[in-house]
Design a protein around this motif. Sequence first.
Motif, PDB file in Angstrom:
ATOM      1  N   GLN A 157     -12.938  77.130 -28.577  1.00  0.00           N
ATOM      2  CA  GLN A 157     -13.889  78.154 -28.171  1.00  0.00           C
ATOM      3  C   GLN A 157     -14.008  78.277 -26.656  1.00  0.00           C
ATOM      4  OE1 GLN A 157     -15.380  80.369 -30.382  1.00  0.00           O
ATOM      5  NE2 GLN A 157     -13.901  79.389 -31.746  1.00  0.00           N
ATOM      6  N   GLU A 158     -14.853  79.214 -26.242  1.00  0.00           N
ATOM      7  CA  GLU A 158     -14.900  79.675 -24.856  1.00  0.00           C
ATOM      8  C   GLU A 158     -15.243  78.577 -23.853  1.00  0.00           C
ATOM      9  OE1 GLU A 158     -17.200  83.083 -22.166  1.00  0.00           O
ATOM     10  OE2 GLU A 158     -17.570  82.917 -24.324  1.00  0.00           O
ATOM     11  N   LEU A 159     -16.197  77.688 -24.190  1.00  0.00           N
ATOM     12  CA  LEU A 159     -16.614  76.670 -23.229  1.00  0.00           C
ATOM     13  C   LEU A 159     -15.434  75.817 -22.789  1.00  0.00           C
ATOM     14  CD1 LEU A 159     -18.702  75.072 -21.623  1.00  0.00           C
ATOM     15  CD2 LEU A 159     -19.186  73.737 -23.692  1.00  0.00           C
ATOM     16  N   TRP A 160     -14.674  75.290 -23.749  1.00  0.00           N
ATOM     17  CA  TRP A 160     -13.550  74.423 -23.386  1.00  0.00           C
ATOM     18  C   TRP A 160     -12.466  75.215 -22.661  1.00  0.00           C
ATOM     19  CZ3 TRP A 160     -12.924  69.759 -22.161  1.00  0.00           C
ATOM     20  CH2 TRP A 160     -11.655  69.179 -22.090  1.00  0.00           C
ATOM     21  N   HIS A 161     -12.245  76.459 -23.047  1.00  0.00           N
ATOM     22  CA  HIS A 161     -11.265  77.286 -22.334  1.00  0.00           C
ATOM     23  C   HIS A 161     -11.697  77.497 -20.890  1.00  0.00           C
ATOM     24  CE1 HIS A 161      -8.655  79.084 -25.722  1.00  0.00           C
ATOM     25  NE2 HIS A 161      -9.235  77.976 -26.162  1.00  0.00           N
ATOM     26  N   SER A 162     -13.009  77.653 -20.656  1.00  0.00           N
ATOM     27  CA  SER A 162     -13.509  77.792 -19.294  1.00  0.00           C
ATOM     28  C   SER A 162     -13.253  76.528 -18.487  1.00  0.00           C
ATOM     29  CB  SER A 162     -15.011  78.108 -19.312  1.00  0.00           C
ATOM     30  OG  SER A 162     -15.263  79.344 -19.926  1.00  0.00           O
ATOM     31  N   VAL A 163     -13.421  75.374 -19.134  1.00  0.00           N
ATOM     32  CA  VAL A 163     -13.141  74.099 -18.461  1.00  0.00           C
ATOM     33  C   VAL A 163     -11.662  74.012 -18.075  1.00  0.00           C
ATOM     34  CG1 VAL A 163     -13.038  71.596 -18.778  1.00  0.00           C
ATOM     35  CG2 VAL A 163     -15.055  72.868 -19.534  1.00  0.00           C
ATOM     36  N   LEU A 164     -10.776  74.385 -19.001  1.00  0.00           N
ATOM     37  CA  LEU A 164      -9.338  74.338 -18.698  1.00  0.00           C
ATOM     38  C   LEU A 164      -8.985  75.273 -17.546  1.00  0.00           C
ATOM     39  CD1 LEU A 164      -7.800  74.267 -22.312  1.00  0.00           C
ATOM     40  CD2 LEU A 164      -8.184  72.344 -20.745  1.00  0.00           C
ATOM     41  N   GLU A 165      -9.586  76.457 -17.525  1.00  0.00           N
ATOM     42  CA  GLU A 165      -9.326  77.393 -16.433  1.00  0.00           C
ATOM     43  C   GLU A 165      -9.839  76.848 -15.106  1.00  0.00           C
ATOM     44  OE1 GLU A 165     -10.960  81.195 -17.286  1.00  0.00           O
ATOM     45  OE2 GLU A 165      -9.763  81.507 -19.093  1.00  0.00           O
ATOM     46  N   CYS A 166     -11.018  76.229 -15.140  1.00  0.00           N
ATOM     47  CA  CYS A 166     -11.642  75.734 -13.911  1.00  0.00           C
ATOM     48  C   CYS A 166     -10.876  74.539 -13.335  1.00  0.00           C
ATOM     49  CB  CYS A 166     -13.086  75.357 -14.200  1.00  0.00           C
ATOM     50  SG  CYS A 166     -14.023  74.790 -12.769  1.00  0.00           S
ATOM     51  N   THR A 167     -10.431  73.629 -14.201  1.00  0.00           N
ATOM     52  CA  THR A 167      -9.771  72.400 -13.721  1.00  0.00           C
ATOM     53  C   THR A 167      -8.275  72.576 -13.510  1.00  0.00           C
ATOM     54  OG1 THR A 167      -9.394  71.616 -15.996  1.00  0.00           O
ATOM     55  CG2 THR A 167     -11.474  70.982 -14.921  1.00  0.00           C
ATOM     56  N   GLN A 198      -6.220  71.599 -15.716  1.00  0.00           N
ATOM     57  CA  GLN A 198      -5.590  70.492 -16.415  1.00  0.00           C
ATOM     58  C   GLN A 198      -4.815  70.998 -17.627  1.00  0.00           C
ATOM     59  OE1 GLN A 198      -9.614  68.889 -17.524  1.00  0.00           O
ATOM     60  NE2 GLN A 198      -8.626  68.356 -19.468  1.00  0.00           N
ATOM     61  N   PRO A 199      -3.815  70.250 -18.074  1.00  0.00           N
ATOM     62  CA  PRO A 199      -3.073  70.655 -19.283  1.00  0.00           C
ATOM     63  C   PRO A 199      -3.996  70.676 -20.493  1.00  0.00           C
ATOM     64  CG  PRO A 199      -1.889  68.926 -18.087  1.00  0.00           C
ATOM     65  CD  PRO A 199      -3.259  69.018 -17.477  1.00  0.00           C
ATOM     66  N   ALA A 200      -3.762  71.598 -21.401  1.00  0.00           N
ATOM     67  CA  ALA A 200      -4.562  71.670 -22.624  1.00  0.00           C
ATOM     68  C   ALA A 200      -4.342  70.428 -23.472  1.00  0.00           C
ATOM     69  CB  ALA A 200      -4.216  72.922 -23.412  1.00  0.00           C
ATOM     70  N   VAL A 201      -3.159  69.837 -23.395  1.00  0.00           N
ATOM     71  CA  VAL A 201      -2.822  68.644 -24.163  1.00  0.00           C
ATOM     72  C   VAL A 201      -2.242  67.613 -23.204  1.00  0.00           C
ATOM     73  CG1 VAL A 201      -1.415  67.676 -26.009  1.00  0.00           C
ATOM     74  CG2 VAL A 201      -2.349  69.985 -26.251  1.00  0.00           C
ATOM     75  N   MET A 202      -2.763  66.389 -23.250  1.00  0.00           N
ATOM     76  CA  MET A 202      -2.221  65.295 -22.430  1.00  0.00           C
ATOM     77  C   MET A 202      -1.766  64.193 -23.370  1.00  0.00           C
ATOM     78  SD  MET A 202      -4.506  65.139 -18.953  1.00  0.00           S
ATOM     79  CE  MET A 202      -6.106  65.303 -19.726  1.00  0.00           C
ATOM     80  N   LYS A 203      -0.534  64.342 -23.867  1.00  0.00           N
ATOM     81  CA  LYS A 203       0.036  63.377 -24.811  1.00  0.00           C
ATOM     82  C   LYS A 203       1.496  63.168 -24.487  1.00  0.00           C
ATOM     83  CE  LYS A 203      -3.049  64.303 -28.707  1.00  0.00           C
ATOM     84  NZ  LYS A 203      -3.137  64.644 -30.147  1.00  0.00           N
TER      85      LYS A 203
END
Length: 434
Positions: free
Chosen positions: A417-427, A429-434
């Motif tokens: 959802q939108e909150l986590w997508h906003s965090v990814l845009e702001c930072t 950072q990769p969506a997946v770190m594995k």
Amino acid sequence: MTPAPPDTSISTLGPCLIPSPVHRIGGVEAPFKEDAVDRILYHSHVLEDGRDSSTPSYEEAGPREKIYFDPPKTTVGIVTCGGLCPGLNDIIRGIVNRCHKQYGVARVYGFRYGYEGLVQRFGHTPLLLKPSSVEQAHHFGGTLLGSSRGKQDIGEMVDTLEDMKVDILFVIGGDGTLRGAAEIVKEIERRGLKKAVVGIPKTIDNDIRYLDKSFGFETAFDAAVQAVNCAYIEATGAVNGVGLVKLMGRDSGFIACYAALAGSNVDFVLVPEVPFELEGEGGLLEVLRQKLMKRGSAVIVVAEGAGQHLMQTGDDTDASGNKRYGDIGLFLKDRINAFFKQRKTEVNLKYIDPSYIVRSVPANAQDNVYCSRLAQNAVHAAMAGKTNMLVGRWHNSYIHLPLELVIHGRRKVDPTQELWHSVLECTGQPAVMK
């Protein structure tokens, strides 16, 4: 996403026959609510995909024209449980003032040190609370009643309510506390007593379901932003500087997300809802190394419940029955330092853990207002004989919510959802770190 609640009906002790003393406030007719008429829809918009657009609705909070309890004959109890949180004293103050000034309630007791205060063998003498004794309480953090964790004997607690002739119990706490409140209600009903139990949700993790937010959350992430800004200054002031901040959030990463968005200078946000790995080409350590090569500094914000699968934590539990988590902050600090030392690369890591500062500060202006209105509506509900419920806010309206809806799960950050997508845009950072 949290599914729509199947049942939003609120329990009541019986017919309301007593005219409310809240008829006129400052010469203005009180905005009385009717249970069947004044309701707040669960969905904020009409569904347009062909599905049935009918939706659950909540009772709107507020004063009722007729009330159940006769105020001069009514005794009220207040208890605060669990960890500290900004706004606790504001809630206590609000309840005491509303009970005395608006309704003319005879007695308001504050039970000390959480549910322990409801068990007489612990010897915690209840405080008799009056407006004069709570006049300045909202200027201070913590709770003037004290708090504690851990389960207590339900029968002994209800015995105390009977012995002290308490008609209404206000329970201020998080999910564990509210589960305890639901058990108290069951014991009261088993004994055939007419006592109301009304909850006020408290958790800086903001993890109570079916609510916009819990009180204290805005103050908590406001204080957390200061720590994040300090980490940024430390990181940018050194060669290969890394600022690492651990924030509260056992199972829900809302504080970490909002602190990162508010500061806008965070490179990695690690939350319990989004698993990550340390090692490998796509792991956090390698991605951090690349960030330092490009920028020369980085800021990491981690919620306390993130990355628990990386540590050997065992099965120990705390007094509330919650699993004891490993310290992800210290764990990451050691692993990051070891990673760069192995590669003979200089790194200057500054670790900040402001947890107890964040939860112990006085409520800010926004939470002052929110706590005051929650307290007002809790008193209105209880005086109308409503029980087995809590007050909260949904779509910016104050509502009554059955306890049963919130005690079987926690609200979490949804990675889709939108909150986590906003965090990814702001930072970035990769969506997946594995």
